[in-house]
Design an enzyme around this catalytic site. Sequence first.
Site, PDB file in Angstrom:
ATOM      1  CG  ASP A  21      -1.596   1.223   1.363  1.00  0.00           C
ATOM      2  OD1 ASP A  21      -2.577   1.475   0.487  1.00  0.00           O
ATOM      3  OD2 ASP A  21      -1.690   2.117   2.252  1.00  0.00           O
ATOM      4  CB  ALA A  49       4.764   0.641  -3.182  1.00  0.00           C
ATOM      5  CD1 TRP A  50      -2.489   2.950  -4.257  1.00  0.00           C
ATOM      6  CD2 TRP A  50      -2.172   1.813  -5.848  1.00  0.00           C
ATOM      7  NE1 TRP A  50      -3.499   3.423  -5.211  1.00  0.00           N
ATOM      8  CE2 TRP A  50      -3.094   2.465  -6.525  1.00  0.00           C
ATOM      9  CE3 TRP A  50      -1.511   1.215  -7.010  1.00  0.00           C
ATOM     10  CZ2 TRP A  50      -4.092   2.341  -7.495  1.00  0.00           C
ATOM     11  CZ3 TRP A  50      -2.285   0.669  -8.340  1.00  0.00           C
ATOM     12  CH2 TRP A  50      -3.323   1.256  -8.486  1.00  0.00           C
ATOM     13  NE  ARG A 107       5.702 -14.121  -1.674  1.00  0.00           N
ATOM     14  CZ  ARG A 107       6.848 -14.808  -2.158  1.00  0.00           C
ATOM     15  NH1 ARG A 107       6.880 -15.333  -3.187  1.00  0.00           N
ATOM     16  NH2 ARG A 107       8.209 -14.577  -1.293  1.00  0.00           N
ATOM     17  CG  LEU A 167       8.694  -7.597  -0.187  1.00  0.00           C
ATOM     18  CD1 LEU A 167       9.746  -8.708  -0.068  1.00  0.00           C
ATOM     19  CD2 LEU A 167       7.423  -8.368  -0.700  1.00  0.00           C
ATOM     20  CE  LYS A 178       7.524   2.384   8.902  1.00  0.00           C
ATOM     21  NZ  LYS A 178       6.854   1.717   9.332  1.00  0.00           N
ATOM     22  CG  ASP A 196       3.966  -0.214  11.610  1.00  0.00           C
ATOM     23  OD1 ASP A 196       4.356  -0.363  10.380  1.00  0.00           O
ATOM     24  OD2 ASP A 196       2.914   0.617  11.725  1.00  0.00           O
TER      25      ASP A 196
END
Length: 324
Positions: free
Chosen positions: A15, A17-18, A39, A75, A98, A178
């Site tokens: 997400d 990246a998008w 995948r 990832l 990160k 996170d």
Amino acid sequence: MSTHPLRLGLLGCADIAWRRTLPMIQCEPAVELVAVAARDMAKAKVFADRFGGQAMEDYRALLERPDIDAVYIPLPAGLHREWIVRTLNAGKHVLVEKPLTTRHVDTVEVLELAGSRGLTLMENLTSLRHGLHTAVQDLVSGGEVGELRMLSAAFGFPPLSPKDIRYRPDLGGGALLDVGVYPLSTAQRFLGPDLEVVGATLKQDPECGVDVSGDVLLRTPDGRTAHVAFGFEHGYRCDYALWGSRGRIFVDRAYTPPPTWHPVIRLERQDEVRELTLPPEDQFATTLRAFLRAVSTSEQPAEAEVAIRVQAQLVDQIRDRAQA
């Protein structure tokens, strides 16, 4: 300097990246997205249709392509070490979300591997490169709050969907990795690399098996302290404060400012309150440009690698010393 754009591959259709990273790449003429691997082939095609490149469903096949110079890896954290190693061994530069890895020993391993191969390995902790924090550092260095005594920083937000990967221990989930890394990076930035964990708590969710919140107390050898708090069972909060001998600096929306946001630095002293408004900045674009410079010059600031190593060490210390 290369005469052609940096040819980039995407490993994992996340997400982040998008929403943030790929839109910046699309606007940057010095980068060309060549291939997108997921995948789920259908998801790869959705990403490729929007951002360009060839859709693929085999990560290893993407790494074998000779027309790719660098790979962006968004990832889950628990997969970072494996795919950083595979990417570096394939001779590609790496930009990775990160945290760089989930353990200090793995972080040291991948940094040393990148150095031995003469490749750029950069963590996409974009808030570190926003000009807001440089402006705050200039105020502190200029003595606006006197001698810095204490720092407090927090980042938290409400619970996520139960299916979110942040609740997956096998994928490196949990609040510490996170969101905790953001206030920890702030403590390190303003108090230096010699921080020690004095005490910590991590609240574990018994159902999913990850930490969902935490608090950490740190100190420097000369007695300055930092308190950081984080989690995803809170009302939204994203700020830090620096308390010195003459005053205090407060920054809100410190880690996730939108690209159109005008950051505000609040400076408080006994007889004065000032607010400094800064121009907007897209920290994802700033980080992308830093990655491109590092690749083109084959140089990375030594302090950046030190900061990553210290951060990973602090995370390990927090886990070791945390009380439930």
